[in-house]
Design an enzyme around this catalytic site. Structure first.
Site, PDB file in Angstrom:
ATOM      1  CB  ALA A  79      -0.937  -0.001   1.204  1.00  0.00           C
ATOM      2  CG  ASP A  80       3.444   2.555   3.280  1.00  0.00           C
ATOM      3  OD1 ASP A  80       2.690   3.521   3.367  1.00  0.00           O
ATOM      4  OD2 ASP A  80       3.839   1.913   4.261  1.00  0.00           O
ATOM      5  CB  ILE A  81       5.454   0.092  -2.630  1.00  0.00           C
ATOM      6  CG1 ILE A  81       6.578  -0.201  -1.620  1.00  0.00           C
ATOM      7  CG2 ILE A  81       5.998   0.051  -4.051  1.00  0.00           C
ATOM      8  CD1 ILE A  81       7.173  -1.592  -1.740  1.00  0.00           C
ATOM      9  N   GLY A 117       3.399   5.560  -3.179  1.00  0.00           N
ATOM     10  CA  GLY A 117       4.623   6.222  -3.613  1.00  0.00           C
ATOM     11  C   GLY A 117       4.749   6.264  -5.126  1.00  0.00           C
TER      12      GLY A 117
END
Length: 344
Positions: free
Chosen positions: A193-195, A198
């Site tokens: 989810a973070d990647i 990003g």
């Protein structure tokens, strides 16, 4: 103020433009002010740095980016997690709550091309003087990118968010883990989810920089972990939206293709992906099971899905008779995508 440059790896050559004998990075002369921490925002600014942008990472005095403490493992006292997402950046410690810190930040932002932050609450951004209205009045050409758990509008705006929470709320964790409906769902081990957030931030910033070349004006970008993770549902979401089919948890099985899964070879597990009928014909020949081609239970993909359990049991037993390398060689000769499950 003092900025320290830390370069942890070479810039990827994919982001270099070749002009005769000269080499120019595509974001050369672009300055990015990075007021993010953890993973999503730093991942985006790392990619911009890889493309040649000057990235100035702002960290709070004392503790710095929270990911500096995420370990072990540590490398010479520095978190390996932090190192993985903060290459090609300049580092500046700055107290943005103080009058002096705010003034230094304003001086940087007045000349910057991109500002990215992950302060979730609008009131907090306004107190720090880094809300979009204030900064675009200071620098109308600024690309302002906010990265947060839930975005800056809607009922969830301002809530704190982390990767695993987004994986769960987006519905993807309900699809991972043991196929047993009573089994525990599993998160994806890498913070996807973070990647994803990003990557979307990077794409949006590049698009905004391109648009600025035409308009001369900056933009405000609003990126959320939840929306980025929801986009991963893709074909699964389409099955529900368009056909009312709620995909169950299936472990390593593919919901709409068979065989497209993990098989136990004699020595290790391997993956085989038979995505078309042409590949199915070649697959049966390669594993020396010609009789499966025209079998009424397996002739088409729809047939194979209907009889998934019996075909999987048959193929599991067959693959166990030889090592993974044996099957890999035979399958690759006829163009069947496959590969072993390796350890990092």
């Amino acid at each position: 103020m003092k900025a320290e440059v830390k370069n942890f790896c070479l810039h990827p050559s994919a982001f270099i433009l070749h002009k005769g004998t000269a080499m120019t990075q595509i974001l050369e002369n672009i300055t990015v002010i990075d007021l993010t921490q953890a993973l999503a925002g730093p991942y985006a600014t790392m990619m911009l740095g890889d493309m040649g942008a000057e990235v100035i990472k702002i960290e709070r005095p004392g503790s710095g980016d929270q990911s500096r403490g995420w370990g072990p493992p540590f490398v010479q006292g520095e978190s390996a997690y932090f190192l993985s997402i903060n290459r090609n950046k300049k580092s500046l410690t700055l107290n943005i709550r103080s009058a002096e810190g705010k003034q230094i930040l304003r001086q940087l932002l007045a000349k910057a091309d991109v500002f990215i932050c992950n302060i979730p609450k609008q009131a907090s951004r306004e107190r720090a003087g880094v809300d979009e209205k204030t900064l675009l009045a200071l620098n109308p050409r600024l690309i302002y990118c906010s990265v947060s758990g839930y975005g800056n509008s809607g009922p969830y705006a301002g809530r704190p968010g982390y990767d695993m929470v987004a994986q769960g709320e987006a519905g993807l964790m309900s699809l991972t883990g043991d196929p047993d409906p009573n089994g525990e769902p599993y998160r994806f081990p890498v913070p996807m989810a973070d990647i994803t957030a990003g990557l979307y931030a990077t794409i949006a910033i590049l698009g905004a920089l391109y648009a600025r070349e035409r308009s001369g004006k900056g933009q405000v970008l609003d990126i959320s972990l939840l929306e980025g993770q929801t986009a991963w549902a893709a074909n699964i979401a389409s099955s529900y939206l368009n056909a009312g089919f709620n995909t169950p948890r299936m472990g390593n099985d593919h919901p709409t293709i068979v065989p497209y899964q993990v098989f136990p070879a004699q020595d290790k597990y391997m993956i085989v992906a038979v995505g078309t009928e042409k590949l199915w014909q070649a697959f049966c020949a390669a594993i020396e099971r010609e009789e499966l081609k025209a079998h009424p239970h397996y002739k088409t993909n729809a047939d194979r899905i209907k009889h998934r359990a019996e075909l999987t049991e048959l193929l599991n037993a067959h693959f166990k008779t030889q090592p993974a390398a044996y099957w890999a060689e035979r399958l690759r000769k006829v163009g069947i995508p496959n590969g072993p499950i390796n350890r990092l």
